[in-house]
Scaffold this motif. Sequence first.
Motif, PDB file in Angstrom:
ATOM      1  N   GLY A 105      12.167  68.481  34.699  1.00 47.43           N
ATOM      2  CA  GLY A 105      13.383  67.910  34.120  1.00 47.43           C
ATOM      3  C   GLY A 105      14.145  67.051  35.110  1.00 47.43           C
ATOM      4  O   GLY A 105      14.630  65.958  34.769  1.00 47.43           O
ATOM      5  N   SER A 106      14.245  67.518  36.355  1.00 45.91           N
ATOM      6  CA  SER A 106      14.991  66.770  37.372  1.00 45.91           C
ATOM      7  C   SER A 106      14.301  65.473  37.748  1.00 45.91           C
ATOM      8  O   SER A 106      14.943  64.546  38.270  1.00 45.91           O
ATOM      9  N   ILE A 108      12.829  63.324  35.654  1.00 48.96           N
ATOM     10  CA  ILE A 108      12.865  62.303  34.601  1.00 48.96           C
ATOM     11  C   ILE A 108      13.729  61.098  34.967  1.00 48.96           C
ATOM     12  O   ILE A 108      13.298  59.944  34.789  1.00 48.96           O
ATOM     13  N   TRP A 117      18.091  59.505  28.389  1.00 46.01           N
ATOM     14  CA  TRP A 117      17.045  60.197  29.132  1.00 46.01           C
ATOM     15  C   TRP A 117      17.636  61.126  30.187  1.00 46.01           C
ATOM     16  O   TRP A 117      17.062  62.191  30.484  1.00 46.01           O
ATOM     17  N   SER A 121      16.952  65.024  30.503  1.00 47.88           N
ATOM     18  CA  SER A 121      16.608  65.616  31.796  1.00 47.88           C
ATOM     19  C   SER A 121      17.430  66.868  32.073  1.00 47.88           C
ATOM     20  O   SER A 121      16.896  67.907  32.499  1.00 47.88           O
ATOM     21  N   SER A 125      16.142  70.692  32.416  1.00 48.74           N
ATOM     22  CA  SER A 125      16.469  71.427  33.644  1.00 48.74           C
ATOM     23  C   SER A 125      17.207  72.724  33.320  1.00 48.74           C
ATOM     24  O   SER A 125      16.998  73.751  33.982  1.00 48.74           O
ATOM     25  N   PHE A 184      18.847  63.799  41.897  1.00 45.91           N
ATOM     26  CA  PHE A 184      17.752  64.300  41.068  1.00 45.91           C
ATOM     27  C   PHE A 184      16.481  64.485  41.894  1.00 45.91           C
ATOM     28  O   PHE A 184      15.745  65.470  41.711  1.00 45.91           O
TER      29      PHE A 184
END
Length: 514
Positions: A105-106, A108, A117, A121, A125, A184
């Motif tokens: 997730g991080s 993306i 988006w 993300s 996460s 991120f």
Amino acid sequence: MVLFLSGGFVSSDTTLEQSTWTIRQIWMLTVACCAVALVVAAMAALNTALPDLARDTGATQSQLTWIVDGYTLTLACLLLPAGALGDRYGRRELLMFGLLVFAAGSSIPVFADEPSWIIVSRVISGVGAAFVMPATLSLLTAGFPPAQRARAVGVWSGVAGSGAIAGLVVSGLLLEKWSWHSIFVSLAVVSVLILVVSFTIVTSKDTEATPLDLPGTALIAGSIGLFVLGMIEAPARGWLDPVVLALLVGGIAMAAVFSWVELRTRHPLLDVRLFANRAFGSGAASLTLQFLATFGLFFLIVQYLQLVLDYSPLQSALALMPIAVPVMALSVVAPLLIPRIGLRALTATGVAFLGTGIALLTRLDASSTYAEVCVPLVVAAIGLGLSTTPATAAIVSNAPDSKQGVASAVNDATREIGSAIGVALAGSILAAGYGNHVQPAVDLLPEPAKEPVSGSLAAALHVAEAAGPQGAQLAEFAREAFIKGMDQGALTLAAIMWVSAIVLGFWAPGRQRD
């Protein structure tokens, strides 16, 4: 002699003569603390980057809100089901799965940085974090013998309590040299590193392998989700807005149905009878109140530092560091005090100190020094350090060993719910107080400037800056209005804590002897 906390007991001789931790236990504690620090830091890390993120991506205010709250909402919804899955399939395995999802997730926004988006993300996460957080604590409570468990829980509590500050500081340092993408990237990299070292720790699970309570899972996820979403929407929409009321009432109603179903289920997700245990029930209530106050305090003081004292995001994050020292120190010491003093005295005293620290915010003004800012922060931190570990210990020590994942999830869910309530309550009172006190200045402004000035101090300062030298008086008046609104919010939170300290003083069990 035996000392006990209403439902769980521990030999005083064993407590006083705890054996030394093994290398394997220290390593497990290190990995668990790194993992919980990561997911807690991720809650606060993006707050410092929101202005840059909005400028670079064109995100609206609503999208910015969901970039922050999408993570928290998903995390809160899935904590209890994730804890139950850890009990059933293995706590280390679910920790590793959560870290993998969190890293994915991080990652993306590194490849797709449109606002939609980024929201996706954060939601993904949050799913990963929901599996990580209860697994970290349940691994410790299952992996340490009772004589050593309280100290391990104390260290974990201290790290979890100060993780948000670490997130603010690290993100502020990253933004000094790189773009918001670096936050991120760092979250993804650290998650992968912890995932790799997680292979080296031992796992644990419920040997009975009871079936997952699917109706209970759906009900509790829906209940927490609706309630937290209502709290998120309340400051913007108003507490009496039909949507907000529907969300809050719906969440409470689903919680009532969840309790009814769990009492009639052979293998409940959460045995709600545990809340009748004075230690378990008062511990859960205490944690909710502690994080209500703490995140309400953060909401007020960060804006005060940046908008009134003109601190940068990094400076404001560093200014909060004094909170971490007492929280960490007292979280480690508190397990030694529990058998000697009892849950009641520690909980009531800690919550009262927390309220007093927040009340001391009313002594700050537009010319306060950093030393004066530190006083309320340190007093509040002492209260948090005294009360957090005993509350967590009361929850995990009064739940069956086979359900430590669920008990850990209860501990985490109370923190998330309390945080949502605290931010919503402090935000609503601050907005109302600021709006009322700034109104005399708004009445004298031209029409285009009225709405932004009455909306927030940040917007008022922007209008004042655009007005040139003539805007100095407006800026000063708006800052004074903000301080008055902050005082109202602080006194409300303090009053809640003081009343709660009295209630917990009667509810929580004291030091008892057999």
